[in-house]
Design an enzyme around this catalytic site. Structure first.
Site, mmCIF file in Angstrom:
data_model
loop_
_atom_site.group_PDB
_atom_site.id
_atom_site.type_symbol
_atom_site.label_atom_id
_atom_site.label_comp_id
_atom_site.label_asym_id
_atom_site.label_seq_id
_atom_site.Cartn_x
_atom_site.Cartn_y
_atom_site.Cartn_z
ATOM 1 N N ASP A 1 0.825 -1.216 0.000
ATOM 2 C CA ASP A 1 0.000 0.000 0.000
ATOM 3 C C ASP A 1 0.853 1.257 0.000
ATOM 4 O O ASP A 1 2.033 1.236 0.345
ATOM 5 C CB ASP A 1 -0.866 0.034 1.266
ATOM 6 N N ASP A 2 0.210 2.348 -0.343
ATOM 7 C CA ASP A 2 0.699 3.730 -0.120
ATOM 8 C C ASP A 2 1.795 4.182 -1.088
ATOM 9 O O ASP A 2 2.207 5.329 -1.041
ATOM 10 C CB ASP A 2 1.201 3.948 1.321
ATOM 11 N N HIS A 61 -5.976 2.773 -4.048
ATOM 12 C CA HIS A 61 -5.895 3.048 -2.610
ATOM 13 C C HIS A 61 -6.286 4.507 -2.364
ATOM 14 O O HIS A 61 -5.738 5.164 -1.479
ATOM 15 C CB HIS A 61 -4.469 2.753 -2.109
ATOM 16 N N HIS A 106 -5.606 9.347 0.201
ATOM 17 C CA HIS A 106 -5.520 8.526 1.413
ATOM 18 C C HIS A 106 -6.319 9.066 2.611
ATOM 19 O O HIS A 106 -5.828 9.097 3.742
ATOM 20 C CB HIS A 106 -4.035 8.345 1.803
ATOM 21 N N HIS A 158 3.712 -2.198 3.141
ATOM 22 C CA HIS A 158 3.789 -0.851 2.558
ATOM 23 C C HIS A 158 5.148 -0.702 1.883
ATOM 24 O O HIS A 158 6.175 -0.912 2.538
ATOM 25 C CB HIS A 158 3.629 0.215 3.644
HETATM 26 NI NI NI Z 1 -2.615 3.129 3.357
#
Ligand code: NI
Length: 564
Positions: free
Chosen positions: A36-37, A86, A90, A177
């Site tokens: 993620d991210d 995603h 955020h 991540h």
């Molecule tokens: Ni995230």
């Protein structure tokens, strides 16, 4: 009541162990690792590590980071990873209005489409938070996780490794991540260990497909544990075959794959096909030469077929001009359309059959089967010469016409002048010789050892005998070197002295780069500049070391010839 439940649960747990082992032996163990991210500066290292291990992953990227990492995004797609949503910035989606949720999801999806084309993109809501509004607005399934590595908290590769290895089971979805080097290192080490235990690393989409589960949009999933179904891995579709045939104006290309249901994607610029490439939907007509690359896609990519397809221009006719009558001898199999009013001919223009009367110009479109359309613009100089590369509106149209008419310069081929081509020392000396009053005279051998061609030998002999050229040394003339602007000035100034053609000199603002002119050429450049024969490139810059084109030469020599 409580005790009964406990007993039932215990029994189920005991039973599940041997059952799970049985199915593992039959099918492969699957796991989806997700990041993620990102993307971030660590993603490239991660992609390298995944590639060398043959592992696929799923990247839930943040929309406002995507455009900063275009190459990384392209790599994810081309190497078979899944890219997913995603959100754009955020946020905690549960705090947003319906429109706010849609905006966050749709903006990110638009950016993903640039790399992954039109498809259903899986969504991971930030923090795993979703409510009824989020589920209603989601354009894809909501993917949560069953193994939380807490990598953002530990920032420790060993801890990340242990969390993955100790908690993964067949069908897990692992949360990581790609913002931390420790996450990347821990994940790659864990992949080595789990692969040795028989795990296969697949994308989220592939995990659910192989478990026989069709994901629904707006529904949350956090794992696809072994349910007794493990479908085989998608196998690569058959390679694309290419069939080529001739059509008027180019080549017709048909693509096919023997794999039913597979889509074919192709490119004509030499790049490998991706989901953003053009999707084949019927024959393609190529109107110019291209490197065609095509591959079939069916969950996974088939091998890339590459084919160089040459589409040469339709053959130009032989053209000749008598007075105002233009005669075109068409090459067999070609059709010639023409316009004489300056417009570009099309298939609707008149077809050439017999010689035509033209004024200053004629443009033709030549068409043939299997060949590219060929547009040729003929222009006629004031003195009746026919060229295909001297546009009527060019700054050199008049000068080229005069230089040709006065016999100072000739075309480089039939109907070709090559105005933009750099002029060589041999070409320039030849032009000077043709312009001189001694053009017909023969002179003693120059002694230059590198003067080997007949077409410029008399000119070099003349130039040496009259001191117009000095050569690069006593024995070297460098006939094929491009002449520099300062060399041209030197030769021309000496020519003017020999034939006593000194024009009136006027004081002008000094050239700004006079200090860059070679010492031997300074007087020559200054003299021609003050006579108004040369001008700067603009802004008072002369650029002495630049080479000159044939058009520039024509303009200069015609001006000198006018001094007679
Ligand atoms: Ni995230």
């Amino acid at each position: 009541m409580k005790r009964i439940i406990c007993i039932i649960l215990c029994c189920l747990f005991l039973l599940s162990v041997p059952m799970a082992m049985g199915t593992q032996a039959a099918g492969g163990k699957l796991v989806a690792i997700t990041f993620d991210d990102g993307p971030s500066g660590y993603t490239t290292t991660l992609l390298d590590g995944l590639k060398s291990r043959g592992a696929k992953a799923t990247f839930f990227v943040v929309g406002n980071r995507v455009n900063s990492y275009p190459n990384v995004m392209r790599r994810m797609v081309s190497e078979g990873h899944q890219i997913a949503n995603h959100t754009t910035t955020h946020p905690n989606l549960n705090t947003l209005s319906g429109e706010g949720v849609s905006s966050e999801l749709n903006t990110c999806e638009q950016r993903l489409k640039t790399y992954g084309g039109a498809q259903t993109y899986a969504i991971r809501p930030p923090y795993g938070n979703h409510n009824a509004t989020v589920r209603a607005r989601a354009n894809g399934p909501l993917i949560l996780w069953s193994v939380d590595t807490l990598d953002w908290q530990s920032r420790n590769a060993t801890s990340v490794y242990n969390k993955i290895v100790n908690n993964t089971r067949d069908g897990s979805i692992v949360l990581l991540h790609d913002l931390y080097s420790t996450s990347v290192q821990g994940a790659l080490n864990a992949i080595d260990t789990l692969k040795a235990q028989g795990y296969e690393f697949v994308t989220v989409n592939e995990l659910f497909r192989r478990r026989g589960i069709t994901m629904q949009k707006g529904v949350a999933y956090s794992s696809a544990y072994n349910n007794g179904v493990t479908l085989p891995a998608a196998s690569a579709p058959k390679a694309v075959s290419v069939a080529i045939s001739d059509v008027v104006g180019g080549k017709k290309v048909s693509l096919a794959t023997a794999t039913k249901g597979a889509d074919i994607y192709y490119t004509t610029d030499g790049s490998n096909p991706t989901l953003q490439s053009r999707k084949y939907s019927g024959t393609i007509t190529l109107k110019e030469s291209a490197t065609l690359k095509a591959a079939a896609y069916n969950e996974v990519w088939g091998a890339v077929t590459q084919k160089q397809i040459n589409v040469p221009f339709a053959d130009a006719p032989k053209a000749s001009l008598e007075g105002k009558t233009l005669t075109l001898e068409a090459v067999k199999g070609t059709t010639i359309y023409y316009e004489t009013n300056g417009s570009v001919p099309t298939k609707k223009s008149a077809v050439y059959t017999d010689p035509i009367t033209i004024n200053k110009q004629c443009s033709v479109l030549v068409r043939a089967s299997g060949k590219a359309d060929h547009v040729i613009h003929y222009t006629v100089t004031k003195h009746g010469a026919l060229f295909t590369d001297v546009p009527l509106k060019s700054w050199y149209y008049t000068a080229v016409g005069e230089a040709e008419h006065r016999g100072i310069m000739k075309g480089t081929a039939e109907n070709v002048f090559s105005p933009e081509t750099e002029i060589t020392r041999a070409m320039f000396v030849t032009a000077l010789y043709r312009m001189s009053p001694d053009a017909e005279q023969k002179f003693a051998d120059s002694g230059f050892k590198d003067v080997t061609k007949k077409w410029y030998r008399d000119a070099v002999n003349w130039a040496r005998a009259n001191g117009v050229v000095r050569g690069m040394s006593d024995t070297e003339f460098a006939p094929n070197a491009e002449i520099t602007r300062e060399q041209m000035c030197s030769m021309l100034h000496r020519y003017l002295k020999v034939y006593k053609l000194q024009g009136a000199r006027q004081k002008r603002a000094a050239l700004k780069d006079m200090h860059t002119v070679s010492s031997w050429a300074k007087k020559d450049v200054a003299a021609l500049y003050e006579m108004g024969l040369i001008n700067g490139m603009g802004d008072g810059i002369f650029a002495p070391k630049l080479s000159a084109t044939r058009a520039q030469c024509a303009k200069l020599l015609v001006a000198v010839d006018d001094m007679k």
